[in-house]
Design an enzyme around this catalytic site. Structure first.
Site, PDB file in Angstrom:
ATOM      1  N   SER A   1       0.707  -1.505   0.155  1.00 54.51           N
ATOM      2  CA  SER A   1      -0.200   0.207  -0.036  1.00 54.51           C
ATOM      3  C   SER A   1       1.098   1.358   0.208  1.00 54.51           C
ATOM      4  O   SER A   1       0.371   1.864  -0.198  1.00 54.51           O
ATOM      5  CB  SER A   1      -1.117   0.046   1.462  1.00 54.51           C
ATOM      6  OG  SER A   1      -0.322  -0.047   2.657  1.00 54.51           O
TER       7      SER A   1
ATOM      8  N   SER B   1      14.571  -7.310   5.091  1.00 50.52           N
ATOM      9  CA  SER B   1      15.201  -7.225   6.635  1.00 50.52           C
ATOM     10  C   SER B   1      15.215  -5.616   6.755  1.00 50.52           C
ATOM     11  O   SER B   1      14.549  -4.598   6.585  1.00 50.52           O
ATOM     12  CB  SER B   1      16.386  -8.254   6.689  1.00 50.52           C
ATOM     13  OG  SER B   1      16.851  -7.651   8.254  1.00 50.52           O
TER      14      SER B   1
ATOM     15  N   TYR C   1      12.785  -3.102  17.179  1.00 53.27           N
ATOM     16  CA  TYR C   1      12.997  -3.057  16.122  1.00 53.27           C
ATOM     17  C   TYR C   1      14.096  -3.788  15.246  1.00 53.27           C
ATOM     18  O   TYR C   1      13.490  -4.908  14.675  1.00 53.27           O
ATOM     19  CB  TYR C   1      12.844  -1.756  15.552  1.00 53.27           C
ATOM     20  CG  TYR C   1      13.136  -2.026  13.600  1.00 53.27           C
ATOM     21  CD1 TYR C   1      11.699  -2.380  12.954  1.00 53.27           C
ATOM     22  CD2 TYR C   1      14.076  -1.826  12.658  1.00 53.27           C
ATOM     23  CE1 TYR C   1      12.142  -2.754  11.642  1.00 53.27           C
ATOM     24  CE2 TYR C   1      14.398  -1.206  11.545  1.00 53.27           C
ATOM     25  CZ  TYR C   1      13.134  -2.221  10.853  1.00 53.27           C
ATOM     26  OH  TYR C   1      13.484  -2.035   9.893  1.00 53.27           O
TER      27      TYR C   1
ATOM     28  N   LYS D   1      14.171  -7.728  13.570  1.00 50.47           N
ATOM     29  CA  LYS D   1      14.978  -7.980  12.050  1.00 50.47           C
ATOM     30  C   LYS D   1      16.121  -9.162  12.055  1.00 50.47           C
ATOM     31  O   LYS D   1      16.392  -9.681  11.431  1.00 50.47           O
ATOM     32  CB  LYS D   1      15.631  -6.529  11.858  1.00 50.47           C
ATOM     33  CG  LYS D   1      13.884  -5.265  11.059  1.00 50.47           C
ATOM     34  CD  LYS D   1      13.754  -6.696  10.125  1.00 50.47           C
ATOM     35  CE  LYS D   1      12.511  -5.777   9.734  1.00 50.47           C
ATOM     36  NZ  LYS D   1      12.049  -6.372   8.630  1.00 50.47           N
TER      37      LYS D   1
END
Length: 283
Positions: free
Chosen positions: A11, A132, A146, A150
């Site tokens: 999107s 990643s 975060y 990852k």
């Protein structure tokens, strides 16, 4: 026969740009997102199927894959792009936001991967690209949640590559550094802050000043990320990692070339210069 790619999180940001890039190179694209009814830019292209996929909803994942195969005949590649970046002090991040970070970035990515693999195995071919981040290799302050997600993507992908190579399925990891997109707008809007954590006031101020000093530096673009994803899908190799971003390359090189503590000390001197200098002087 035209090849087909399924892209999650299409999107906005990397997902939308990559959808356009592949379509412009003659691919069919299954551009998936949680609210396809709001999409107006991709839906007019006959080579792009815009359809719903929520990485936390297995029924929507299966439906999107089935719709793509029905329209285009097969799926040749998957880009696990859906994700977001939770920023802020670990103590300020609510437990439910930590769960959400892993539900999207890790478990959601695994959900889509699990769903596409029977199709890839049946055809004895396919390319899986997991988006990643440079933060999956090199950490910075206020990104603990975060970065953890990852790092999980990196470990999962690297190990999975052994299994899938036996099925002629390629696994690729694309690692963008900082790229100005709506991804960072959401990260800024959802920055975790707790006014009660006054012990961190000095640290927070130093970090705000440090990161503001990085603004305007050399950064990659979403188009460069899309081009790198295209290279990863089409280069015909089993190359695992593709790094993007001039600000990240020297940090990754440092990690790869130095003993662990030397690398850690170098990053602390970079991201916490005042504290590091004071510590060195006190030794």
């Amino acid at each position: 026969m035209k090849k087909t790619i399924l892209i999650t999180g299409a999107s906005s940001g990397f997902g939308k740009t990559t959808s356009r890039f592949f379509a412009s190179r003659g691919w069919n694209v299954i551009a998936t997102m949680r609210s396809p009814e709001l999409e107006t830019e991709l839906s007019g292209d006959p080579s792009i199927l815009v359809t719903r996929l929520d990485v936390s909803d297995n029924a929507s994942i299966q439906s999107a894959i089935a719709a793509g195969i029905e329209q285009f005949g097969q799926i040749d590649a998957l880009v696990n792009n859906a994700g977001y970046g939770q920023q802020g002090l670990f103590e300020a991040v609510k437990p439910e936001k930590i769960q959400e970070q892993f539900d999207v970035n890790v478990f959601g990515m695994m959900n889509v991967t699990r769903a596409i693999l029977p199709h890839f195995r049946l055809r004895k071919q396919g390319t899986l690209v997991n988006i990643s981040s440079a933060a999956g290799r090199v950490t910075t302050p206020i990104l603990s949640i975060y970065a953890a997600s990852k790092f999980a993507v990196e470990g999962f992908s690297e190990s999975l590559a052994y299994e899938l190579e036996s099925q002629q399925i390629k696994v690729k990891i694309v690692e963008p550094g900082y790229v100005p997109t709506s991804f960072y707008e959401r990260a800024g809007a959802e920055f975790a802050y707790d006014a009660a954590l006054t012990d961190y006031n000095t640290f927070n101020g130093e970090m705000a000043e440090l990161f503001s000093s990085f603004a305007g530096g050399l950064n990659a673009t979403a188009e460069e990320v899309a081009r790198t994803i295209y290279e990863a899908v089409t280069d015909g190799t089993y190359t695992l990692r593709y790094l993007i971003g001039p600000e990240s390359e020297p940090l990754i090189a440092l990690r790869n070339s130095k003993p662990d503590q030397e690398y850690v000390s170098a990053l602390r001197s970079m991201f916490m210069p005042a504290a590091f200098e004071n510590k060195v002087e006190s030794i």
